[in-house]
Each structure stands twice: as structure tokens, then as C-alpha cells.
Motif scaffolding. Structure first.
Motif, PDB file in Angstrom:
ATOM      1  N   HIS A  40      28.015  82.865  12.660  1.00 18.61           N
ATOM      2  CA  HIS A  40      26.665  82.184  12.141  1.00 18.61           C
ATOM      3  C   HIS A  40      25.688  82.307  13.498  1.00 18.61           C
ATOM      4  CE1 HIS A  40      23.611  79.508  11.128  1.00 18.61           C
ATOM      5  NE2 HIS A  40      24.153  78.724  10.137  1.00 18.61           N
ATOM      6  N   THR A  41      24.800  83.129  13.493  1.00 16.60           N
ATOM      7  CA  THR A  41      24.159  83.097  14.649  1.00 16.60           C
ATOM      8  C   THR A  41      22.622  82.183  14.953  1.00 16.60           C
ATOM      9  OG1 THR A  41      22.843  84.939  13.539  1.00 16.60           O
ATOM     10  CG2 THR A  41      24.547  85.564  15.289  1.00 16.60           C
ATOM     11  N   GLY A  42      23.000  80.898  14.557  1.00 14.21           N
ATOM     12  CA  GLY A  42      22.277  80.027  14.841  1.00 14.21           C
ATOM     13  C   GLY A  42      21.060  79.381  13.682  1.00 14.21           C
ATOM     14  N   ASP A  43      20.237  78.351  14.216  1.00 11.76           N
ATOM     15  CA  ASP A  43      19.584  77.580  13.305  1.00 11.76           C
ATOM     16  C   ASP A  43      20.431  77.174  12.236  1.00 11.76           C
ATOM     17  OD1 ASP A  43      17.566  77.914  14.906  1.00 11.76           O
ATOM     18  OD2 ASP A  43      16.234  79.160  13.580  1.00 11.76           O
ATOM     19  N   VAL A  44      21.527  76.465  12.232  1.00 14.24           N
ATOM     20  CA  VAL A  44      22.320  75.725  11.362  1.00 14.24           C
ATOM     21  C   VAL A  44      21.544  74.659  10.748  1.00 14.24           C
ATOM     22  CG1 VAL A  44      24.606  74.703  11.240  1.00 14.24           C
ATOM     23  CG2 VAL A  44      24.199  76.188  12.962  1.00 14.24           C
ATOM     24  N   THR A  45      20.905  73.894  11.495  1.00 13.75           N
ATOM     25  CA  THR A  45      19.957  72.830  11.043  1.00 13.75           C
ATOM     26  C   THR A  45      18.765  73.116  11.119  1.00 13.75           C
ATOM     27  OG1 THR A  45      19.878  71.625  13.076  1.00 13.75           O
ATOM     28  CG2 THR A  45      21.848  71.076  11.777  1.00 13.75           C
ATOM     29  N   ASN A  46      17.806  72.220  10.263  1.00 17.49           N
ATOM     30  CA  ASN A  46      16.315  72.668  10.548  1.00 17.49           C
ATOM     31  C   ASN A  46      15.604  71.970  11.884  1.00 17.49           C
ATOM     32  OD1 ASN A  46      14.188  73.866   9.148  1.00 17.49           O
ATOM     33  ND2 ASN A  46      13.360  72.200   8.715  1.00 17.49           N
ATOM     34  N   ASP A  47      16.213  70.583  12.103  1.00 19.71           N
ATOM     35  CA  ASP A  47      15.493  69.926  13.191  1.00 19.71           C
ATOM     36  C   ASP A  47      16.414  69.210  14.178  1.00 19.71           C
ATOM     37  OD1 ASP A  47      12.611  69.992  12.814  1.00 19.71           O
ATOM     38  OD2 ASP A  47      12.950  68.996  10.812  1.00 19.71           O
ATOM     39  N   GLY A  48      17.903  69.761  14.165  1.00 17.42           N
ATOM     40  CA  GLY A  48      18.812  69.096  15.044  1.00 17.42           C
ATOM     41  C   GLY A  48      19.006  67.669  14.930  1.00 17.42           C
ATOM     42  N   LEU A  49      18.676  67.004  13.744  1.00 20.10           N
ATOM     43  CA  LEU A  49      19.041  65.447  13.537  1.00 20.10           C
ATOM     44  C   LEU A  49      20.513  65.478  13.298  1.00 20.10           C
ATOM     45  CD1 LEU A  49      15.603  65.012  11.493  1.00 20.10           C
ATOM     46  CD2 LEU A  49      16.115  64.602  13.995  1.00 20.10           C
ATOM     47  N   ARG A  50      20.640  64.103  13.357  1.00 24.04           N
ATOM     48  CA  ARG A  50      22.213  63.566  13.089  1.00 24.04           C
ATOM     49  C   ARG A  50      22.661  63.934  11.757  1.00 24.04           C
ATOM     50  NH1 ARG A  50      24.290  57.888  14.741  1.00 24.04           N
ATOM     51  NH2 ARG A  50      23.656  57.444  12.518  1.00 24.04           N
ATOM     52  N   GLU A  51      21.408  63.456  10.717  1.00 25.99           N
ATOM     53  CA  GLU A  51      21.960  63.501   9.326  1.00 25.99           C
ATOM     54  C   GLU A  51      22.415  64.879   8.829  1.00 25.99           C
ATOM     55  OE1 GLU A  51      18.186  61.594   8.222  1.00 25.99           O
ATOM     56  OE2 GLU A  51      17.606  63.470   7.471  1.00 25.99           O
ATOM     57  N   GLU A  52      21.523  65.872   9.669  1.00 21.59           N
ATOM     58  CA  GLU A  52      21.449  67.282   9.330  1.00 21.59           C
ATOM     59  C   GLU A  52      22.977  67.778   9.642  1.00 21.59           C
ATOM     60  OE1 GLU A  52      16.668  68.614   9.446  1.00 21.59           O
ATOM     61  OE2 GLU A  52      17.983  69.099  10.934  1.00 21.59           O
ATOM     62  N   TYR A  53      23.150  67.403  10.912  1.00 20.80           N
ATOM     63  CA  TYR A  53      24.667  67.725  11.540  1.00 20.80           C
ATOM     64  C   TYR A  53      25.712  67.402  10.804  1.00 20.80           C
ATOM     65  CZ  TYR A  53      22.743  70.299  15.810  1.00 20.80           C
ATOM     66  OH  TYR A  53      22.337  70.932  16.422  1.00 20.80           O
ATOM     67  N   GLU A  54      25.384  66.408  10.184  1.00 23.09           N
ATOM     68  CA  GLU A  54      26.565  65.584   9.464  1.00 23.09           C
ATOM     69  C   GLU A  54      26.627  66.326   8.049  1.00 23.09           C
ATOM     70  OE1 GLU A  54      25.297  61.386   8.851  1.00 23.09           O
ATOM     71  OE2 GLU A  54      26.310  60.916  10.776  1.00 23.09           O
ATOM     72  N   ARG A  55      25.708  66.849   7.500  1.00 21.81           N
ATOM     73  CA  ARG A  55      25.813  67.609   6.443  1.00 21.81           C
ATOM     74  C   ARG A  55      26.249  68.983   6.400  1.00 21.81           C
ATOM     75  NH1 ARG A  55      20.970  68.487   1.820  1.00 21.81           N
ATOM     76  NH2 ARG A  55      22.227  70.019   0.282  1.00 21.81           N
ATOM     77  N   ALA A  56      25.609  69.591   7.906  1.00 19.70           N
ATOM     78  CA  ALA A  56      25.955  70.654   8.215  1.00 19.70           C
ATOM     79  C   ALA A  56      27.602  71.023   8.349  1.00 19.70           C
ATOM     80  CB  ALA A  56      25.334  71.143   9.612  1.00 19.70           C
ATOM     81  N   SER A  57      28.258  70.024   9.075  1.00 16.47           N
ATOM     82  CA  SER A  57      29.582  70.170   9.125  1.00 16.47           C
ATOM     83  C   SER A  57      30.379  69.909   7.917  1.00 16.47           C
ATOM     84  CB  SER A  57      29.790  69.114  10.199  1.00 16.47           C
ATOM     85  OG  SER A  57      29.864  67.742   9.600  1.00 16.47           O
TER      86      SER A  57
END
Ligand SMILES: [Fe+2]
Ligand SMILES: [Fe+2]
Length: 504
Positions: A40-57
Motif C-alpha cells: 500500500h503506497t500511502g494515504d491510508v487515512t484522509n487526515d491522519g486522525l486517531r479515529e481514522e487510524y483506528e478504523r484503518a487498522s
């Protein structure tokens, strides 16, 4: 065989940007097909927020294959690079599998969309490429692209030091560079390197109404690499490449044409203008190299004033034979454009038996940034088509490929589209002269040669002031750089002519 799924730009968020169903569709396909690895070459999340990272993981766990994930500029927002390491993994790393090594690096800059692999990271990448030089297949991955992409609007946020990175990868015979960022799937061959951009896997922001996609990469034991763009619709676009060792060729046929390419004379009365060096070079051009055509890729004067133009013209007149010049951004400052026309005339197409020299204007007023523009692009394509039975040489000021040692401040704004036209229409040679350093590389079928500065002290060329000597043979093109003071030579590139030519 190794089969890699290359996904990118998922932009996972609770908001509108994320298209969960597209992600699930692609994740499912990856799980059911026989991929060995996913990157995955990046921009996993949209704004680098914790809730986004939680969902991304959580979302990333849907992919049941070994997974490498890189940070993108969106992941680095709001100090997201700290969370990236907590929820996803390391920002830089190495993955080894049989004959293969993948080296990935963080190219983000906090809170900027632009990228950079600079300083310690650049050194780290260089060290790792040396350490793993024995590997048969070498892949480097970063979020930001290296070569300008078509259909991406304002084509400027490549890596700041894209030229240095590209040079490093070519030197170390890297086979593949994987990236994302621009949400446009694209595949280019740059000399022996395949540059593969993944489109966006699950972001709403596709370009030109395109759909979500990812790339399928197959690396076969026999040295063949294939890259396939897989869109969520049935539309599949596949390309094959063979890993080749770089070779030196010797021309076996007749020399047809000799070009001397110069740029950035910056004639002026400033201390940085090295008049002696320029005069010396002109003497060598006249007496030693005797070219069929001298091409000046712009910035003949340092600023567009009468006194400098007068001086520049007197020097230009000393060069014997046929000449062509296009204006650079310095040339058109103040009353420069009028003066340029007065002294040198409007650049015009030169037809010479089997050769056509096509000037394209890229300089804009009061800015070092270049643009060909939508009309210019149309004209470029028309000329390339009109003269397609000849060897077509495009002449312009701004570089299209990133130049080593130069930060991409003066990059061509629509470089992506221009490069696409040049490679689509198989331009036979492209000569540019911006950035203060020399470079020669072939993208797809088109050799692109940039000239350093011939007589301006403020350049970025470790070789010093220089000009280029380009010999066109029946079967190949050989480009050399000549040191303007000493006359020593350096090879910029040798490229075989593979297409049918008028002299065949
Ligand atoms: Fe993105
Ligand atoms: Fe990005």
C-alpha cells in the motif's frame, strides 16, 4: 513467480472521501487471487486522525496477505506520522523474499502535500541499495511520484529531489519504483526502471471520472516483469517489461546529424557570467565539433534588457552555421520578449531532409515555472503527427524529467501532459535546458536530454559549465556532455533507434 497487489490512496475516514465498498471489492479480489504480497503506497487515512487510524487498522486486517504499508502526505497530517507507527507500522523498512528486496521510504513532509526523500533518509536509501545490490529484483516504494503524470492538473508536487532519487535508482539498477499520491494509474519505463503509479483504491477523488483501481505486478523468474492496472470495472490495461542489464552500444552505421545543445548562457555584466568560458566554448564548437545545428535551449540573457541582448547577439553571431534558439524565463523578463523577437526572431520549425526541429515555448512572464498550456499541447501533438515521417526533435526551455541536484522549483506545470504527448507520439528526441544540470534519459521510446549551463556560475552541475554534443547515427543516438573550459567528455546516454526511420 512473485505476484504483488499494489494498492494506494485508500483515504480511510468516517467522512465522504472514503468509498468502503470499493475497498471491500478490491480487498476481496486480492484475498481470492494468488497474491504473495500486498503493498500500500500511502494515504491510508484522509487526515491522519486517531479515529481514522483506528478504523484503518481494522480495514487493513481484511487483507489476508503479507502487507507492507507506507505513509502518504495525508497520513502525516496533524502529526499523524506518530500514529502511523503506532497503528500501522514503521515508516521506512525492508522486505526480503527469495531473489527480491523491497525498500520503502517515507517521503512525506509534515503538513505539506509535496514530498522529499532527503538528508538521512536519502543516505539510508543509498546504503540499503548498496547492501542489497546482489538481489536480482529490487523494488523501491514511496508515496510520491518521480516522473510527471498526465491528467493530474497542476503537475508540480513530485518529490523536491526527484532528480537525485531517480539518478540513485538508475545507478543501482532498481527494477521497479512503486508509488501513488496522484490518484492516476500510470506505467512508464525510464531507461531500465519501471515506474508504476497505482490509482486510488477507495478514494472518491479519482481524475477525469475514472474508477477505483489497483495494480497487479508479476515478477517472473526469467526476468520478466508485468504490470497490470486493474480497475473495479472490467477495463484492464497490461504491460510487460524485461529486466535488462545496462549495456553500452557502439554505433555501426553512418552518422547523419550532429547537434550542439547549449543553455543558460545568461549573458550579462554580472560577475556570475563567465564570458571567457562562453567564448572558449564557441571556439571549440566552431573549430572542433562543427555541428550541423546549434540549439540554444533558452536563457541566453540574464534579464531582458537591450544592453544584454546586444551583447548576447554579438556572441551568438560568432557561432558558425545553422542555429535555433527558444526563449527561457530570464529572456522574457521586462521587455525581453520584444527584444528576443527583435534580435532572434520568433522560433520557427526547421525542416532538414529527414529531420524536423520543433521549437515549443514554455517560458512565462516573471516566474521560473514553465507551462506549455492546453493550446501549446495541442500544437505540440499536431506537429509531432504532421512530421511523423521524419526524425522529430522537440526543443524547449523547461525540463520535463526531474534534474539531479535541482529542487523542482522551476518544473513544468503541465509536464505530465507534455510527457504523455511526447511518449504517445514517440518524439525521437527532446532537448531542454533548465535546472542548471545535465541529464539524459529515455522514457518509453523518447530520449530526453537536458543541458546544464554553459557560462553561468550559479549552476548545479558537479561537472562545471558545459554543453552537450548529440550525434545521431542511422541506428542510434549518442549524447555527451562537454566541459566548457576543459573539453573533457562525459556520456549522457546512448540509445538505439528501434523504430523505422526515413533513412532505413
Ligand atoms: Fe491521496
Ligand atoms: Fe498523497
Amino acid at each position: 513467480m512473485i505476484k504483488i497487489a499494489h494498492i494506494s490512496d485508500t483515504h480511510i475516514t468516517s467522512g465522504e472521501a472514503y468509498k468502503g465498498y470499493a475497498y471491500d471489492l478490491i480487498a476481496n479480489e486480492i484475498n481470492t487471487l494468488d497474491y504473495n504480497l500486498v503493498i500500500h503506497t500511502g494515504d491510508v487515512t484522509n487526515d491522519g486522525l486517531r479515529e481514522e487510524y483506528e478504523r484503518a487498522s481494522y480495514e487493513l486486517k481484511k487483507i489476508q496477505k503479507p502487507l507492507i504499508v507506507l505513509p502518504g502526505n495525508h497520513d502525516a497530517r496533524n502529526v499523524g506520522y506518530e500514529l502511523f507507527q503506532k497503528y500501522i507500522g514503521p515508516l521506512n523498512g525492508i522486505y526480503e523474499w527469495k531473489d527480491l528486496v523491497i525498500i520503502w521510504t517515507d517521503s512525506t513532509i509534515p503538513d505539506l502535500n509535496d514530498g522529499r526523500i532527503g538528508g538521512y533518509k536519502f543516505r539510508w536509501l543509498k546504503e540499503k541499495l548498496e547492501e542489497y545490490s546482489h538481489k536480482k529484483f529490487k523494488i523501491v516504494a514511496s508515496h510520491h511520484h518521480l516522473v510527471p503524470l498526465p491528467d493530474t492538473g497542476r503537475e508540480r508536487n513530485v518529490l523536491f529531489n526527484a532528480g537525485d532519487v531517480l539518478e540513485l535508482l538508475l545507478k543501482h539498477e532498481v527494477n521497479l519504483y512503486l508509488c501513488g499520491h496522484k490518484h492516476v494509474p500510470n506505467i512508464y519505463s525510464v531507461e531500465g526502471l519501471v515506474v508504476a503509479n497505482s490509482g486510488c483504491t477507495s478514494c472518491r477523488k479519482t481524475r477525469k471520472g475514472d474508477v477505483n483501481s489497483y495494480n497487479m505486478i508479476k515478477i517472473k523468474d526469467n526476468g520478466k516483469i508485468s504490470v497490470t492496472i486493474k480497475r473495479v470495472t472490467e477495463d484492464i490495461h497490461k504491460r510487460d517489461f524485461t529486466v535488462k542489464k545496462q549495456r553500452i552500444f557502439i554505433p555501426r552505421k553512418k552518422r547523419l546529424f550532429r547537434i550542439i545543445q547549449i543553455s543558460e548562457s545568461n549573458v550579462s555584466d554580472r560577475i556570475y557570467f563567465r564570458e571567457k568560458v562562453l567564448k572558449n566554448a564557441i571556439k571549440a564548437i566552431n573549430e572542433r565539433y562543427k555541428p550541423d545545428l546549434v540549439v540554444h535551449c533558452g536563457d541566453i540573457v540574464e534579464v531582458g534588457i537591450e544592453r544584454y541582448y546586444k551583447k548576447a547577439y554579438a556572441l551568438w553571431e560568432k557561432i558558425k552555421g545553422k542555429k535555433i534558439i527558444v526563449p527561457g524565463h530570464n529572456d522574457i523578463t521586462y521587455l525581453g520578449y520584444e527584444l528576443f523577437r527583435e534580435y532572434f526572431g520568433e522560433p520557427e520549425i526547421i525542416e532538414n531532409e529527414n529531420f524536423t526541429f520543433i521549437p515549443i515555448i514554455s517560458a512565462q512572464y516573471e516566474t521560473p515555472i514553465g507551462v506549455v498550456g492546453r493550446i501549446g499541447q495541442k500544437i505540440l501533438r499536431e506537429h509531432l503527427k504532421k512530421y511523423e515521417d521524419t526524425f522529430r526533435v522537440i526543443i524547449m526551455h523547461h525540463n520535463i524529467t526531474p534534474i539531479p541536484k535541482s529542487r523542482e522549483i522551476g518544473f513544468l506545470e503541465d509536464g505530465g501532459n507534455v510527457l504523455k504527448i511526447l511518449t504517445d507520439e514517440k518524439a525521437n528526441l527532446v532537448l531542454t535546458g533548465h535546472g542548471g544540470n545535465s541529464l539524459g534519459m529515455k522514457i518509453e521510446q523518447t530520449p530526453i536530454v537536458n543541458a546544464g549551463s554553459i557560462s553561468w556560475e550559479l549552476h548545479r552541475n558537479p561537472f562545471g559549465n558545459s554543453f552537450n554534443l548529440i550525434d545521431i547515427y542511422e541506428d542510434m543516438i549518442a549524447a555527451f556532455e562537454i566541459q566548457a573550459t576543459w573539453g573533457s567528455r562525459k556520456l549522457l546516454g546512448i540509445w538505439k533507434i528501434k523504430t523505422e526511420m526515413p533513412w532505413d
